[in-house]
Design a protein around this motif. Structure first.
Motif, PDB file in Angstrom:
ATOM      1  N   GLN A 139       6.833  -1.159  13.595  1.00  0.00           N
ATOM      2  CA  GLN A 139       5.841  -1.476  12.415  1.00  0.00           C
ATOM      3  C   GLN A 139       4.556  -1.188  12.930  1.00  0.00           C
ATOM      4  O   GLN A 139       3.797  -0.579  11.788  1.00  0.00           O
ATOM      5  N   ILE A 140       3.892  -1.624  13.974  1.00  0.00           N
ATOM      6  CA  ILE A 140       2.386  -1.491  14.346  1.00  0.00           C
ATOM      7  C   ILE A 140       2.418   0.052  14.315  1.00  0.00           C
ATOM      8  O   ILE A 140       1.232   0.516  14.095  1.00  0.00           O
ATOM      9  N   ILE A 141       3.356   0.891  15.280  1.00  0.00           N
ATOM     10  CA  ILE A 141       3.062   2.161  15.532  1.00  0.00           C
ATOM     11  C   ILE A 141       2.862   2.943  14.159  1.00  0.00           C
ATOM     12  O   ILE A 141       2.130   3.760  13.929  1.00  0.00           O
ATOM     13  N   ALA A 142       4.105   2.430  13.125  1.00  0.00           N
ATOM     14  CA  ALA A 142       3.856   3.214  11.726  1.00  0.00           C
ATOM     15  C   ALA A 142       2.465   3.130  10.909  1.00  0.00           C
ATOM     16  O   ALA A 142       1.929   4.005  10.673  1.00  0.00           O
ATOM     17  N   ARG A 143       1.856   1.967  11.217  1.00  0.00           N
ATOM     18  CA  ARG A 143       0.760   1.769  10.556  1.00  0.00           C
ATOM     19  C   ARG A 143      -0.398   2.368  11.362  1.00  0.00           C
ATOM     20  O   ARG A 143      -1.302   3.118  10.610  1.00  0.00           O
ATOM     21  N   CYS A 144      -0.282   2.444  12.788  1.00  0.00           N
ATOM     22  CA  CYS A 144      -1.352   3.117  13.308  1.00  0.00           C
ATOM     23  C   CYS A 144      -1.228   4.838  13.222  1.00  0.00           C
ATOM     24  O   CYS A 144      -2.474   5.580  13.004  1.00  0.00           O
ATOM     25  N   ARG A 145      -0.105   5.203  12.873  1.00  0.00           N
ATOM     26  CA  ARG A 145       0.062   6.742  12.790  1.00  0.00           C
ATOM     27  C   ARG A 145      -0.365   6.973  11.364  1.00  0.00           C
ATOM     28  O   ARG A 145      -0.998   8.121  11.279  1.00  0.00           O
ATOM     29  N   LYS A 146      -0.171   6.233  10.523  1.00  0.00           N
ATOM     30  CA  LYS A 146      -0.703   6.272   8.962  1.00  0.00           C
ATOM     31  C   LYS A 146      -2.409   6.287   9.184  1.00  0.00           C
ATOM     32  O   LYS A 146      -2.941   6.958   8.399  1.00  0.00           O
ATOM     33  N   ASP A 147      -2.903   5.373   9.859  1.00  0.00           N
ATOM     34  CA  ASP A 147      -4.412   5.551   9.988  1.00  0.00           C
ATOM     35  C   ASP A 147      -4.850   6.624  10.603  1.00  0.00           C
ATOM     36  O   ASP A 147      -5.953   7.224  10.239  1.00  0.00           O
TER      37      ASP A 147
END
Length: 486
Positions: A84-92
């Motif tokens: 979940q964190i990686i998905a948010r970071c990749r989006k940012d």
């Protein structure tokens, strides 16, 4: 013709066509067998996987204790959290990268910034504070940026909100001894526009002047009458440390976001490797790995097997029905088997069933070129054969009386009888009767010059066909032959 043989010959070709004609039944049985087999295997695999999980859990608790199980659960939760964190970071990161690639601000050379300045003299009297606040809000909240973008889309709204700024002269009240100086009722405000080149700066400076003029007219209606005079509109080139700092901050933020994304990915890979090692260790200590089968994959395999077995089952059942039922099936050996000629084979066109084209194709495949004839043509051929058989009757006067008989219900072949008799009007026909089952019809049989049997393939019973022929022969009534409907 001798008595009907107890053991009849079975034509494999005829049996094959018998099965093909019932392709709907075969298809339904195949689908049912496939669904049942797939559903059974799916439930079986689900129960088996559940048992394997329970056994693996019990073995793990016995040999390694509850601590290891808790660790595995924690690792699974950690992996989900990392994902979940990686998905948010990749989006940012993607959002920051798009902004850096498309932003005009990032293209500006901070040491050569084209700056346009609009200086306005505002005379608002007692409403000066409200007027200045309204102008400041109009510029700083992005409203002016949106209007500029609507007139010139060369620069995005996000960049215009940063590149267009507001400035006003200091007009705070101050005290001099015991006296408070009066605040002025006039003020100078400035609109600053920063752009990467002189041409673009000039375009937006001109548009900003028009926007301010329109907004001033709007304020006159909502706030009150005032004067907004343009003192100057100038362009200059300067170095802007704020833009340089802003660019550096954005680039640093992007680099930091990429670094965090890589760090989280590395940490998740580490957790996954630890989980794999712990799972392998637990399965090795238990003596065997707990491999879970895929219910859907296994169900699909068994469904295919069920379809094949369903086809074999349907064909076997149809073969048994074909052999045991004793119905009239094979019309090619009709004369040799029943001791009378077959005068015609007529396919019924009254019934319209779903996918009737398939039925017609199977009939053409079975009967060959004869099947290409229409129903009316087949009736005409049968009627011509009947007329020829009537003429062969010896020592019979004109206006012969022929009995229509058979072993099937009248409703089964009523249409065929009506068409057939209409094409042979020179003969006096009796109503269709079943001499095997009707005593009155047997008594009337000797009053007729001949008898024509009308049967139906797949419905008429072979034993009764032989019996009705014998009844006619025993009473000395010539048998013209038989017309078969199908």
């Amino acid at each position: 013709m001798n008595e009907q043989q107890e053991v009849r010959e079975i034509s494999l070709v005829d049996l094959m066509f018998y099965c093909l004609e019932r392709w709907r039944c075969i298809l339904v049985i195949m689908l049912i067998a496939g669904i049942l087999a797939g559903a059974y295997k799916y439930q079986s695999v689900v129960r088996s996987n559940r048992s394997v999980k329970q056994e693996a859990s019990l073995d793990s608790e016995d040999e390694e204790g509850e601590e290891e199980t808790d660790t595995l659960t924690i690792n699974e939760r950690s992996v989900e959290a990392y994902e979940q964190i990686i998905a948010r970071c990749r989006k940012d990161v993607e959002a920051q990268e798009n902004f850096l690639n498309q932003s005009i601000v990032m293209e500006i050379d901070p040491f050569h910034v084209s700056t346009g300045t609009l200086s306005y003299y505002v005379d608002g009297g007692e409403r000066l504070d409200s007027l200045v606040a309204a102008y400041r809000t109009f510029v700083t909240d992005g409203s002016m940026a949106e209007k500029l973008h609507a007139k010139n889309e060369a620069v995005s709204v996000e960049d215009l909100r940063y590149l267009v700024s507001f400035n006003s002269s200091d007009r705070e009240a101050y005290r001099l001894g015991d006296y408070e100086m009066m605040r002025p009722e006039k003020l100078v405000i400035q609109i600053l526009v920063n752009m990467p080149d002189e041409k673009l700066c000039g375009e937006y400076l001109s548009e900003a002047e028009k926007v301010m003029k329109d907004y001033s007219a709007k304020l006159e209606k909502s706030v009150g009458a005032h004067r907004l005079n343009l003192l100057s509109s100038v362009q200059s080139e300067k170095a802007d440390s704020n833009i340089q700092s802003y660019q550096a901050t954005l680039r640093s933020g992007y680099v930091e976001a990429v670094r965090n994304l890589q760090l989280y990915q590395t940490e998740m890979n580490t957790v996954l490797s630890l989980e794999t090692e712990e799972t392998g260790s637990a399965s090795g200590s238990a003596g065997s790995a707990a491999v879970l089968a895929s219910p859907s994959r296994e169900a699909l395999k068994y469904a295919l097997i069920g379809v094949v077995l369903g086809a074999f089952l349907a064909c076997f059942v149809l073969m048994m029905i074909y052999i045991m039922s004793g119905r009239l099936r094979n019309t090619k050996t009709f004369a040799g088997e029943y001791g009378m000629p077959m005068l015609g084979l007529v396919r019924s066109s009254d019934k319209k069933r779903a996918f009737g084209l398939i039925d017609a194709w199977i009939f053409r495949l079975e009967e060959g070129a004869y099947a290409r004839l229409g129903g009316e043509d087949q009736v005409k051929i049968a009627a011509a054969n009947v007329q020829a058989a009537v003429r062969k009757l010896a020592d019979r006067q004109d206006g012969k009386k022929i009995m229509l008989a058979g072993t099937v219900a009248k409703g089964e072949i009523a249409g065929l009888c009506e068409k057939l008799t209409s094409y042979v009007p020179e003969v006096s026909w009796s109503p269709y009767v079943q001499i095997v089952f009707q005593a009155d019809a047997i008594n009337e049989l000797e009053d007729y010059d001949g008898v024509l049997f009308v049967e139906k393939r797949g419905v008429s019973d072979s034993r009764f066909i032989v019996k009705e022929r014998k009844i006619a022969e025993e009473r000395g009534v010539p048998v013209l032959g038989s017309v078969i409907g199908c």
